[in-house]
Design an enzyme around this catalytic site. Sequence first.
Site, PDB file in Angstrom:
ATOM      1  N   LYS A  71      37.773  30.691  30.240  1.00 51.49           N
ATOM      2  CA  LYS A  71      37.609  31.266  30.040  1.00 51.49           C
ATOM      3  C   LYS A  71      38.761  32.526  30.919  1.00 51.49           C
ATOM      4  O   LYS A  71      39.743  32.757  31.037  1.00 51.49           O
ATOM      5  CB  LYS A  71      36.743  32.776  29.915  1.00 51.49           C
ATOM      6  CG  LYS A  71      37.344  34.095  30.268  1.00 51.49           C
ATOM      7  CD  LYS A  71      35.639  34.557  30.513  1.00 51.49           C
ATOM      8  CE  LYS A  71      35.154  35.228  31.429  1.00 51.49           C
ATOM      9  NZ  LYS A  71      35.842  36.247  31.999  1.00 51.49           N
ATOM     10  N   ASN A  72      38.904  31.829  32.788  1.00 52.46           N
ATOM     11  CA  ASN A  72      38.760  32.848  33.613  1.00 52.46           C
ATOM     12  C   ASN A  72      40.992  31.619  33.726  1.00 52.46           C
ATOM     13  O   ASN A  72      40.717  31.980  35.388  1.00 52.46           O
ATOM     14  CB  ASN A  72      38.183  32.565  35.164  1.00 52.46           C
ATOM     15  CG  ASN A  72      36.782  33.718  34.581  1.00 52.46           C
ATOM     16  OD1 ASN A  72      37.258  34.465  33.640  1.00 52.46           O
ATOM     17  ND2 ASN A  72      35.945  33.514  35.754  1.00 52.46           N
ATOM     18  N   ARG A 119      38.781  43.004  31.952  1.00 48.62           N
ATOM     19  CA  ARG A 119      39.649  43.535  32.668  1.00 48.62           C
ATOM     20  C   ARG A 119      40.410  42.760  32.751  1.00 48.62           C
ATOM     21  O   ARG A 119      40.867  43.355  33.725  1.00 48.62           O
ATOM     22  CB  ARG A 119      38.067  43.248  33.781  1.00 48.62           C
ATOM     23  CG  ARG A 119      38.231  43.683  35.058  1.00 48.62           C
ATOM     24  CD  ARG A 119      37.245  43.880  36.126  1.00 48.62           C
ATOM     25  NE  ARG A 119      38.102  43.149  37.329  1.00 48.62           N
ATOM     26  CZ  ARG A 119      38.500  44.629  38.474  1.00 48.62           C
ATOM     27  NH1 ARG A 119      37.921  45.348  37.879  1.00 48.62           N
ATOM     28  NH2 ARG A 119      39.000  43.981  39.534  1.00 48.62           N
ATOM     29  N   ASP A 125      32.453  48.445  37.081  1.00 44.62           N
ATOM     30  CA  ASP A 125      31.810  47.192  35.633  1.00 44.62           C
ATOM     31  C   ASP A 125      30.393  46.792  36.213  1.00 44.62           C
ATOM     32  O   ASP A 125      30.227  47.375  37.498  1.00 44.62           O
ATOM     33  CB  ASP A 125      32.703  46.446  35.004  1.00 44.62           C
ATOM     34  CG  ASP A 125      33.004  45.247  36.154  1.00 44.62           C
ATOM     35  OD1 ASP A 125      33.848  44.089  35.556  1.00 44.62           O
ATOM     36  OD2 ASP A 125      32.685  44.828  36.856  1.00 44.62           O
ATOM     37  N   ASP A 153      30.058  33.342  40.058  1.00 38.25           N
ATOM     38  CA  ASP A 153      29.946  33.431  38.259  1.00 38.25           C
ATOM     39  C   ASP A 153      28.643  32.651  38.685  1.00 38.25           C
ATOM     40  O   ASP A 153      27.632  32.392  36.936  1.00 38.25           O
ATOM     41  CB  ASP A 153      31.194  33.014  37.954  1.00 38.25           C
ATOM     42  CG  ASP A 153      32.103  33.722  37.599  1.00 38.25           C
ATOM     43  OD1 ASP A 153      31.756  35.170  38.056  1.00 38.25           O
ATOM     44  OD2 ASP A 153      33.340  33.524  37.201  1.00 38.25           O
ATOM     45  N   LEU A 163      30.118  38.020  47.348  1.00 37.96           N
ATOM     46  CA  LEU A 163      32.267  38.568  46.601  1.00 37.96           C
ATOM     47  C   LEU A 163      31.389  40.150  45.710  1.00 37.96           C
ATOM     48  O   LEU A 163      32.442  40.850  45.820  1.00 37.96           O
ATOM     49  CB  LEU A 163      32.183  37.290  45.559  1.00 37.96           C
ATOM     50  CG  LEU A 163      32.989  36.241  46.394  1.00 37.96           C
ATOM     51  CD1 LEU A 163      32.256  35.211  47.071  1.00 37.96           C
ATOM     52  CD2 LEU A 163      34.113  35.979  45.551  1.00 37.96           C
TER      53      LEU A 163
HETATM   54  C1  UD1 Z   1      37.858  36.878  39.295  1.00 39.78           C
HETATM   55  C2  UD1 Z   1      36.711  35.589  37.680  1.00 39.78           C
HETATM   56  C3  UD1 Z   1      35.540  35.964  38.095  1.00 39.78           C
HETATM   57  C4  UD1 Z   1      35.039  35.805  39.236  1.00 39.78           C
HETATM   58  C5  UD1 Z   1      35.826  36.290  40.059  1.00 39.78           C
HETATM   59  C6  UD1 Z   1      35.565  35.883  41.649  1.00 39.78           C
HETATM   60  C7  UD1 Z   1      38.317  35.919  35.806  1.00 39.78           C
HETATM   61  C8  UD1 Z   1      38.765  37.238  34.408  1.00 39.78           C
HETATM   62  N1  UD1 Z   1      37.354  36.829  36.773  1.00 39.78           N
HETATM   63  O1  UD1 Z   1      37.381  37.871  38.930  1.00 39.78           O
HETATM   64  O2  UD1 Z   1      35.065  35.857  36.389  1.00 39.78           O
HETATM   65  O3  UD1 Z   1      33.471  36.117  39.711  1.00 39.78           O
HETATM   66  O4  UD1 Z   1      37.533  35.269  39.828  1.00 39.78           O
HETATM   67  O5  UD1 Z   1      35.762  33.565  41.854  1.00 39.78           O
HETATM   68  O6  UD1 Z   1      39.220  35.291  36.487  1.00 39.78           O
HETATM   69  N2  UD1 Z   1      39.569  42.816  45.680  1.00 39.78           N
HETATM   70  C9  UD1 Z   1      39.636  44.017  46.546  1.00 39.78           C
HETATM   71  N3  UD1 Z   1      40.384  44.032  45.814  1.00 39.78           N
HETATM   72  C10 UD1 Z   1      41.663  43.480  45.155  1.00 39.78           C
HETATM   73  C11 UD1 Z   1      41.101  42.700  44.418  1.00 39.78           C
HETATM   74  C12 UD1 Z   1      39.809  42.004  44.565  1.00 39.78           C
HETATM   75  O7  UD1 Z   1      38.669  44.093  47.000  1.00 39.78           O
HETATM   76  O8  UD1 Z   1      42.906  43.871  45.102  1.00 39.78           O
HETATM   77  C13 UD1 Z   1      37.105  42.417  45.727  1.00 39.78           C
HETATM   78  C14 UD1 Z   1      36.871  42.616  44.130  1.00 39.78           C
HETATM   79  O9  UD1 Z   1      35.909  43.956  44.642  1.00 39.78           O
HETATM   80  C15 UD1 Z   1      35.991  41.596  44.587  1.00 39.78           C
HETATM   81  C16 UD1 Z   1      36.027  40.367  45.403  1.00 39.78           C
HETATM   82  O10 UD1 Z   1      37.051  40.672  46.085  1.00 39.78           O
HETATM   83  O11 UD1 Z   1      34.447  42.207  45.596  1.00 39.78           O
HETATM   84  C17 UD1 Z   1      36.352  39.161  44.704  1.00 39.78           C
HETATM   85  O12 UD1 Z   1      37.296  39.979  43.316  1.00 39.78           O
HETATM   86  P1  UD1 Z   1      38.196  38.957  42.829  1.00 39.78           P
HETATM   87  O13 UD1 Z   1      38.577  37.446  42.971  1.00 39.78           O
HETATM   88  O14 UD1 Z   1      39.634  39.370  42.780  1.00 39.78           O
HETATM   89  O15 UD1 Z   1      38.218  38.384  41.067  1.00 39.78           O
HETATM   90  P2  UD1 Z   1      38.585  38.716  39.848  1.00 39.78           P
HETATM   91  O16 UD1 Z   1      39.638  38.097  40.242  1.00 39.78           O
HETATM   92  O17 UD1 Z   1      38.187  39.878  39.776  1.00 39.78           O
END
Ligand code: UD1
Length: 430
Positions: free
Chosen positions: A22-23, A94, A118, A307, A329
């Site tokens: 999915k990701n 998202r 979320d 996850d 995370l």
């Molecule tokens: C993706 C995955 C999710 C997985 C996560 C971490 C998808 C659709 N989802 O989510 O299933 O749990 O990676 O492996 O691929 N953060 C910031 N600022 C930003 C971006 C991120 O502070 O601009 C923080 C977030 O709040 C969070 C952490 O970084 O605490 C991880 O986020 P990120 O790696 O971006 O995860 P997603 O891409 O949202």
Amino acid sequence: MELVRVTGGASLSGSVRVRGAKNSVLKLMAATLLAEGRSTISNVPDIVDVRIMNELLRRLGCSVTHDREQGVVAIDVPRSPGVRADYELVRAMRASICVLGPLTARCGSAEVALPGGDAIGSRGLDLHQSGLEMLGATVRLSHGYFVASAPDGLTGADIRLDFPSVGATENLVMAATLASGTTVIDNVAREPEIVNICEMLVAMGARIDGIGTSRLTVEGAASLHPVDHEVVGDRIVAGSWAFAATMTGGDVRIDGVNPSHLDVVIEKLELAGATVETAEASLRVRGPKRPVGIRVSTLPYPGFPTDLQPFVIALNSIAEGSGMLTENLFEARWRFVRELARLGAKVRVDGHHALISGVTKLSGAPVEASDIRAGAALVIAGLVAEGVTEVSGVDHIDRGYEHLVEQLLNLGATVERVEVPDPVDVVLHE
Ligand code: UD1
């Protein structure tokens, strides 16, 4: 309202096939926006999030066909796609945010709704925004939308991410492929899904060095061409099955995943008492009579995936001794714990640590899924609970797990999907 009703007691046995992640698939679909013409994506799982992405791309003017049986999505991208991703869709999924980079790079503008917080934390987007700004876009917030603008195109830059965010890495690498000049992005995420998208971009004509490392160097191109690309196997779904086999004392072969993507997960399952054999694209997991408690900290890849954290807590809840989970995370991934407590799990949350004392048996009860992984983990917990567990919030599970109930039935579980009256109607009688 739909429920998954599980009767505990079965140990899972047989084989299960995992399809694309999915990701990964959602981002590959977004990446097709970078080139005019018809791209196809194969090994696509039949999950709700893919249908949401199909709809998002259609609203951007693409024509999308999805062969759900074969797992192939074909996307025809027009010369001038639309640039607005509505709140309705971003709120439902998202990951829609991943169209921000490609649209800004290819169309010179994008309007993408902010997803908001979320069930697993606040999940900021500051790195997406500042990265695009470094590439020369202006990004402002207007009426709940990110409005990005780069009428003269993006320009290569040196970017260092404060944190190896998966989503920001994807958005920025996609954007950089069409920027003029060289972009260096440091401290990027290294998940197999990132490698998958980089390989797709290279097949589209992009020049990217450092794939799979924490520094990506992208030479911008004037245009990219469409491509046929395959989604990498879903290591999180495969990991979910591996936990299910371990927890139920089962014997399950999991096909369709590269076991090296699960190295740290396999290590932990072995510590819990499982026997794991790996082959090129599969693994076989045999569970112990009763697992032993394990200590796990979630980290960006190649660390233990966040996850799979609900599965770690679920496993520890029935293990011999105690276990610990440290979540590094997401700050609010604990709603699952309250639900697991309804099954009799003994979990104490302290800051970002969960301390779990194993009990010999959980006891079936109604519980509610708060997110995709929590939903699947509650179903698996139901397999090791005495009596019947009814999991509501099934729509969460459908977003990320393909035919979960059918697959469990094939592995010998007693499980069904049932339609029940909405609880509010039952309580109000009017
Ligand atoms: C993706 C995955 C999710 C997985 C996560 C971490 C998808 C659709 N989802 O989510 O299933 O749990 O990676 O492996 O691929 N953060 C910031 N600022 C930003 C971006 C991120 O502070 O601009 C923080 C977030 O709040 C969070 C952490 O970084 O605490 C991880 O986020 P990120 O790696 O971006 O995860 P997603 O891409 O949202």
